[in-house]
Scaffold this motif. Structure first.
Motif, short mmCIF file in Angstrom:
data_model
loop_
_atom_site.label_atom_id
_atom_site.label_comp_id
_atom_site.label_asym_id
_atom_site.label_seq_id
_atom_site.Cartn_x
_atom_site.Cartn_y
_atom_site.Cartn_z
N GLN A 251 -12.55 -10.47 1.91
CA GLN A 251 -13.43 -11.21 2.97
C GLN A 251 -14.83 -10.62 3.75
OE1 GLN A 251 -9.42 -10.52 5.12
NE2 GLN A 251 -10.44 -11.12 7.53
N PRO B 101 -0.69 -16.40 10.14
CA PRO B 101 -0.61 -16.10 10.59
C PRO B 101 -1.43 -14.57 10.26
CG PRO B 101 1.10 -16.02 11.22
CD PRO B 101 1.10 -16.54 9.88
N ASN B 102 -2.41 -13.96 11.28
CA ASN B 102 -3.33 -12.64 10.91
C ASN B 102 -2.16 -11.14 10.87
OD1 ASN B 102 -5.77 -13.11 11.36
ND2 ASN B 102 -5.56 -13.21 13.12
N GLY B 103 -2.36 -11.16 10.18
CA GLY B 103 -1.57 -10.69 8.70
C GLY B 103 -0.15 -9.69 8.71
N ALA B 104 -0.11 -11.37 8.50
CA ALA B 104 1.24 -12.24 7.27
C ALA B 104 0.87 -11.89 5.59
CB ALA B 104 0.69 -13.71 7.36
N GLY B 105 -0.37 -11.27 5.54
CA GLY B 105 0.24 -10.34 4.38
C GLY B 105 -1.36 -11.34 3.41
N LYS B 106 -1.85 -12.42 3.91
CA LYS B 106 -2.90 -13.19 2.94
C LYS B 106 -3.91 -12.84 2.22
CE LYS B 106 -3.98 -14.95 6.34
NZ LYS B 106 -3.85 -14.37 7.76
N SER B 107 -4.78 -11.73 2.97
CA SER B 107 -5.56 -10.49 1.92
C SER B 107 -4.65 -9.72 1.15
CB SER B 107 -6.29 -9.67 2.96
OG SER B 107 -7.24 -10.50 3.61
N THR B 108 -3.76 -9.16 1.47
CA THR B 108 -2.54 -8.39 0.70
C THR B 108 -2.46 -9.12 -0.68
OG1 THR B 108 -2.23 -7.15 2.35
CG2 THR B 108 -0.96 -6.84 -0.17
N ILE C 37 4.24 -5.07 1.81
CA ILE C 37 3.58 -5.64 2.73
C ILE C 37 4.32 -7.68 2.53
CG2 ILE C 37 1.44 -6.41 3.57
CD1 ILE C 37 2.14 -4.15 5.05
N TYR D 171 0.78 -1.47 0.03
CA TYR D 171 0.17 -0.06 -0.01
C TYR D 171 1.16 1.26 -0.03
CZ TYR D 171 -2.91 -3.41 1.55
OH TYR D 171 -3.48 -5.41 1.45
N LYS E 18 -6.26 -8.82 -3.28
CA LYS E 18 -6.41 -7.62 -3.63
C LYS E 18 -4.56 -8.01 -4.62
CE LYS E 18 -6.77 -6.11 0.50
NZ LYS E 18 -6.90 -5.17 1.90
N1 LIG Z 1 -5.73 -0.78 2.90
C1 LIG Z 1 -4.33 -0.82 4.12
N2 LIG Z 1 -3.20 0.26 4.31
C2 LIG Z 1 -2.30 -0.15 4.77
N3 LIG Z 1 -1.22 -1.41 5.28
C3 LIG Z 1 -2.51 -2.35 5.27
C4 LIG Z 1 -3.74 -2.13 4.73
N4 LIG Z 1 -4.55 -3.57 4.52
C5 LIG Z 1 -3.62 -4.28 4.94
N5 LIG Z 1 -2.76 -3.22 5.51
C6 LIG Z 1 -1.59 -3.88 6.22
O1 LIG Z 1 -1.24 -4.94 5.63
C7 LIG Z 1 -0.34 -5.79 6.23
C8 LIG Z 1 -1.01 -7.33 6.27
O2 LIG Z 1 -3.04 -6.98 6.11
P1 LIG Z 1 -3.52 -8.78 5.56
O3 LIG Z 1 -3.15 -8.60 3.98
O4 LIG Z 1 -5.00 -8.52 6.09
O5 LIG Z 1 -3.22 -9.52 6.59
P2 LIG Z 1 -4.09 -11.25 6.44
O6 LIG Z 1 -5.18 -10.79 5.55
O7 LIG Z 1 -2.82 -12.50 6.17
O8 LIG Z 1 -4.18 -11.38 8.03
C9 LIG Z 1 -1.04 -5.51 7.82
O9 LIG Z 1 0.48 -5.00 8.46
C10 LIG Z 1 -1.58 -4.49 7.49
O10 LIG Z 1 -1.93 -3.54 8.71
#
Ligand SMILES: Nc1ncnc2c1ncn2[C@@H]1O[C@H](COP(=O)(O)OP(=O)(O)O)[C@@H](O)[C@H]1O
Ligand SMILES: [Mg+2]
Length: 241
Positions: free
Chosen positions: A87, A39-46, A20, A15, A49
């Motif tokens: 999600q 784990p949570n915050g690993a970047g899976k959703s990122t 990330i 971002y 996306k």
């Molecule tokens: N829109 C955003 N802008 C900035 N940082 C983001 C945004 N969305 C997620 N992050 C950061 O990216 C990291 C990974 O998030 P995410 O991909 O949602 O993890 P996961 O899905 O594995 O739990 C986290 O540190 C989160 O704070």
């Protein structure tokens, strides 16, 4: 081995200026369910996306059906054959089930909308007698079916699913995973992020463990379920099952 559907190569994305995920790889072959856990915050959703053009891809490449989509916008990806279920907020609660399904045709109308809808209702028979009900009135599991059904309305070759079983009871979780196996067997490949890692690995043809934005482990679902380190760190320990 050639990966006919998706090949994420050395991808760095995030971002703004902040990476990330770094130097990540993931592949999906024809007719596969590929699962990403971590784990949570690993970047899976990122990761999902980034593939779907919703955040900044910085370097590396993303190849879909032999074409680079590294620079492609979301609006271009849907007609090419990729759809996604985010999600959260993945149905329109005040629209009916049928209207929700129809929304899935806007970006890329299927060749035969009635036939596509009929096929989806065969996969999700629970929705058949709920077509005129508002999606917000359904159970969590039924809402997930609507969200996946909507994604299937554009006749995709690949769907990206972000935690399709989030918030569902263990019994319902199995229902959704069984349905996803049927979706795969109907010819749609699936790249899916899951928190219910153990159960997801059981249906995974292949899987990746993502930690701190980087690839940590990979293998078939069965291989990862047997891997001691993976079990201890990511699957809550215990014997393989
Ligand atoms: N829109 C955003 N802008 C900035 N940082 C983001 C945004 N969305 C997620 N992050 C950061 O990216 C990291 C990974 O998030 P995410 O991909 O949602 O993890 P996961 O899905 O594995 O739990 C986290 O540190 C989160 O704070
Ligand atoms: Mg996430």
């Amino acid at each position: 081995m050639s990966y006919k559907i998706l090949d994420v190569q050395n991808l760095t994305a995030g971002y703004g200026k902040l990476p990330i995920i770094e130097d990540m790889h993931a592949k999906v072959d024809d007719g596969q369910i590929v699962v990403i856990v971590g784990p949570n915050g690993a970047g899976k959703s990122t990761l999902l996306k980034s593939i779907f053009g919703l955040n900044k891809r910085m370097s590396g490449d993303i190849v879909f059906e032999s074409r680079s989509i590294f620079d492609a916008k979301t609006s271009e990806l849907v007609p090419m054959g990729i759809s996604a279920v985010p999600q959260s907020h993945n149905v329109f609660p005040t629209l009916t089930v049928e209207e929700n399904l129809d929304v899935g045709t806007f970006a890329a109308p299927p060749k035969d909308k009635a036939a596509t809808k009929a096929k989806i209702l065969t996969l999700f028979p629970d929705l058949k007698d709920k077509l005129r009900q508002q999606a917000g009135e359904l159970s969590g599991g039924q809402r997930q079916m609507v969200a996946v059904g909507r994604a299937l309305m554009s006749d995709p070759h690949l769907i990206l699913l972000d935690e399709p079983t989030a918030g569902l009871s263990p019994a319902y979780l199995e229902v959704i995973f069984d349905l996803l196996l049927q979706v795969r067997d109907s010819g749609v490949s699936i790249l899916m992020v899951e928190q219910n890692a153990k159960q997801a690995l059981r249906i995974a043809d292949y899987a990746y463990v993502l930690v701190n934005g980087k690839n940590a482990y990979e293998g078939t679902g069965a291989e990862l379920l047997k891997n001691d380190e993976v079990r201890k760190s990511f699957l809550g320990g215990g014997a393989p099952k």
